[in-house]
Motif scaffolding. Structure first.
Motif, mmCIF file in Angstrom:
data_model
loop_
_atom_site.group_PDB
_atom_site.id
_atom_site.type_symbol
_atom_site.label_atom_id
_atom_site.label_comp_id
_atom_site.label_asym_id
_atom_site.label_seq_id
_atom_site.Cartn_x
_atom_site.Cartn_y
_atom_site.Cartn_z
ATOM 1 N N ALA A 271 14.544 44.131 36.222
ATOM 2 C CA ALA A 271 15.461 44.747 35.264
ATOM 3 C C ALA A 271 14.833 45.971 34.602
ATOM 4 O O ALA A 271 15.492 47.010 34.431
ATOM 5 C CB ALA A 271 15.883 43.717 34.218
ATOM 6 N N ALA A 272 13.562 45.869 34.223
ATOM 7 C CA ALA A 272 12.900 46.995 33.563
ATOM 8 C C ALA A 272 12.773 48.193 34.501
ATOM 9 O O ALA A 272 12.919 49.351 34.076
ATOM 10 C CB ALA A 272 11.530 46.568 33.059
ATOM 11 N N ARG A 274 14.792 48.861 37.031
ATOM 12 C CA ARG A 274 16.149 49.412 37.199
ATOM 13 C C ARG A 274 16.513 50.312 36.020
ATOM 14 O O ARG A 274 17.087 51.394 36.184
ATOM 15 C CB ARG A 274 17.160 48.282 37.346
ATOM 16 N N ALA A 275 16.151 49.870 34.820
ATOM 17 C CA ALA A 275 16.443 50.662 33.622
ATOM 18 C C ALA A 275 15.668 51.975 33.648
ATOM 19 O O ALA A 275 16.194 53.033 33.251
ATOM 20 C CB ALA A 275 16.102 49.860 32.371
ATOM 21 N N ALA A 278 17.374 54.317 36.039
ATOM 22 C CA ALA A 278 18.620 54.815 35.436
ATOM 23 C C ALA A 278 18.323 55.935 34.440
ATOM 24 O O ALA A 278 19.065 56.925 34.357
ATOM 25 C CB ALA A 278 19.364 53.671 34.758
ATOM 26 N N ALA A 279 17.225 55.787 33.694
ATOM 27 C CA ALA A 279 16.851 56.828 32.736
ATOM 28 C C ALA A 279 16.470 58.118 33.463
ATOM 29 O O ALA A 279 16.794 59.220 32.990
ATOM 30 C CB ALA A 279 15.684 56.334 31.875
ATOM 31 N N SER A 288 25.408 57.679 38.037
ATOM 32 C CA SER A 288 25.136 56.456 38.810
ATOM 33 C C SER A 288 25.872 56.472 40.135
ATOM 34 O O SER A 288 25.511 55.735 41.058
ATOM 35 C CB SER A 288 25.537 55.215 37.997
#
Length: 468
Positions: A271-272, A274-275, A278-279, A288
């Motif tokens: 999850a981290a 992926r975040a 995204a940033a 996206s």
């Protein structure tokens, strides 16, 4: 000769990465070849990963019978980056080497040495006074070369350079690329004639396939891919995979190219991570929809994505080999890659390389491949021809030839172990000579005695005699 292969890399988290796949594939190719040369191949597994033992026994049942698969008790918990585990880990290393010595190996092949930083793998070379003839598969020295990214804590520094010391004590290194072989010589000061490039290969499932439009749409829509796409399968999400430069380069492409394509990134992702991706996408002004992060892709879909992509790009800063590149080439994906580390060896075409530290150079190369049909066709032809140069049979042959040049059958003389207490006494004597910083607790001594008892019982199952 009796060749014992330490296959712990197929038991822990490495089994989900290229290291685990490489270890198993090389073993499967080597065993029939070794048998044809009159050698006897055994496997060594770690009892700390008990849930993996039966599946591995089944997987290799056709080439290595159960009576040739030895299970040593690993004395968990022994994760090396946890300081409180130090005494147990050192005891487990000594016990493993004592256990191996009783199996009378002419050579021990360590399929992956740099294990145990986050789990209970136990791998060492020459930790005890026993000198076992040892060959190690060398994948890379990435944490050494990029220490600012990887060697960031005292605990990991102790782990990593302790493994480097073990690596230096090996009698032979089997490097997976010429680049890794050269670094062993320059960084480790390892003798050139004791490092052999055996290269790498991929599974037979990675072949070029043709898909009907309906089949292609079914696969791509499953991953939210709606346009012709540029693919990156990094094989991990650590800093050397160079995502920021790739996303910057994609943002530099002409508007009409971006409007008609998507950038697709796929692999196991937390999850981290992926975040963070995204940033990066948001920072460049992309959406996206422009960049799809699709997570884990099973092999059958991976072959399809390689076969269907308009372009496969691999901007990694450093690779020991770069198996995803070879997979893509074999599937007919037009492929461009970094001009660093081992990747030029894999790609085999200078025109397909770019500077991974330059977003503009990467963007230029992507644009050339996407806009020039003839160049894309050349990349595809090169890839298919290049992929045929690599095979597990070739790697296994090179490995076995190197082992046969380096090692000879050994003569063993009896040792006076009558029961498991001999193991315990040997381990305690070795530890007292070089005491770990952490002293043992009563339960640690009890664990050693219990593990020694299990090790002795395992030797009896295998028919091993008490000899050194």
């Amino acid at each position: 000769m009796r060749i014992i292969v330490d296959l712990q890399a197929a038991q822990n988290d490495s089994s989900f990465r290229g290291v685990g796949r490489y270890s198993k594939s090389l073993l499967r190719a080597m065993v029939p070849l070794a048998k044809a040369h009159g050698h006897d191949v055994w496997l060594l597994l770690n009892g700390n990963f008990s849930e993996t033992i039966e599946p591995l026994m089944r997987e290799f049942a056709d080439v290595v019978p159960p009576e040739r698969i030895a299970i040593f008790p690993g004395m968990a918990p022994v994760t090396e980056t946890v300081a409180a585990n130090e005494w147990r880990l050192r005891a487990a290393e000594h016990l493993r080497e004592e256990f191996l010595a009783q199996l009378r190996p002419d050579v021990v092949h360590v399929s992956s040495l740099f294990e145990g930083s986050v789990d209970d793998a136990v791998v060492s070379v020459g930790r005890t006074g026993i000198k076992l003839p040892t060959v190690v598969t060398l994948y890379d020295l990435i944490p050494w070369v990029l220490s600012q990214h990887y060697v960031t804590t005292p605990e990991y520094e102790r782990f990593y350079f302790g493994k480097v010391d073990s690596l230096r004590r090996a009698d032979l290194l089997l490097a997976i690329s010429q680049h890794s072989a050269d670094e062993a010589v320059t960084l480790l000061q390892y003798p050139r004639d004791k490092v052999v490039n055996i290269s790498a290969a991929i599974d037979d499932r990675f072949v070029c396939k043709t898909y009907l439009p309906q089949e292609a749409e079914e696969i791509t829509s499953r991953y939210g891919i709606q346009k012709p796409f540029v693919l990156y399968m990094p094989g991990g999400f650590d800093p050397r995979k160079n995502f920021a430069t790739l996303i910057d380069a994609y943002a530099l492409l002409p508007t009409h190219i971006r409007a008609s394509h998507q950038l697709v990134i796929g692999s196991n992702i937390k999850a981290a991570e992926r975040a963070a991706l995204a940033a990066e996408v948001k920072r460049t002004g992309l959406s996206s929809d422009d960049v799809r992060v699709i997570g884990y892709v099973p092999d059958e879909d991976l072959v399809a994505l390689y076969s269907l992509c308009r372009l496969h790009v691999f901007p990694s800063l450093y690779e020991g080999f770069g198996l995803p590149v070879l997979e893509a080439l074999a599937c007919g994906a037009p492929t461009i890659a970094s001009n660093t580390s081992s990747l030029p060896e894999v790609v085999g075409l200078d025109e397909a390389l770019f500077d991974p530290r330059s977003a503009q150079d990467l963007a230029n190369k992507m644009l050339h491949a996407l806009a020039d049909v003839e160049f894309a066709a050349k990349l595809r032809r090169n890839g298919l021809a290049q992929a045929r140069r690599f095979s597990w049979q070739r790697s296994a042959t090179l490995a076995l030839e190197a082992i046969e040049r380096t090692f000879r059958p050994r003569d063993y003389s009896p040792i006076n172990y009558k029961d498991e207490h001999g193991f315990v006494d040997a381990v305690l004597a070795a530890l007292s000579a070089r005491p770990p910083q952490v002293a043992p607790m009563r339960q640690d001594i009890d664990l050693l005695r219990d593990s020694a008892k299990k090790a002795w019982a395992e030797l009896r199952r295998l028919g091993g005699g008490p000899v050194r």
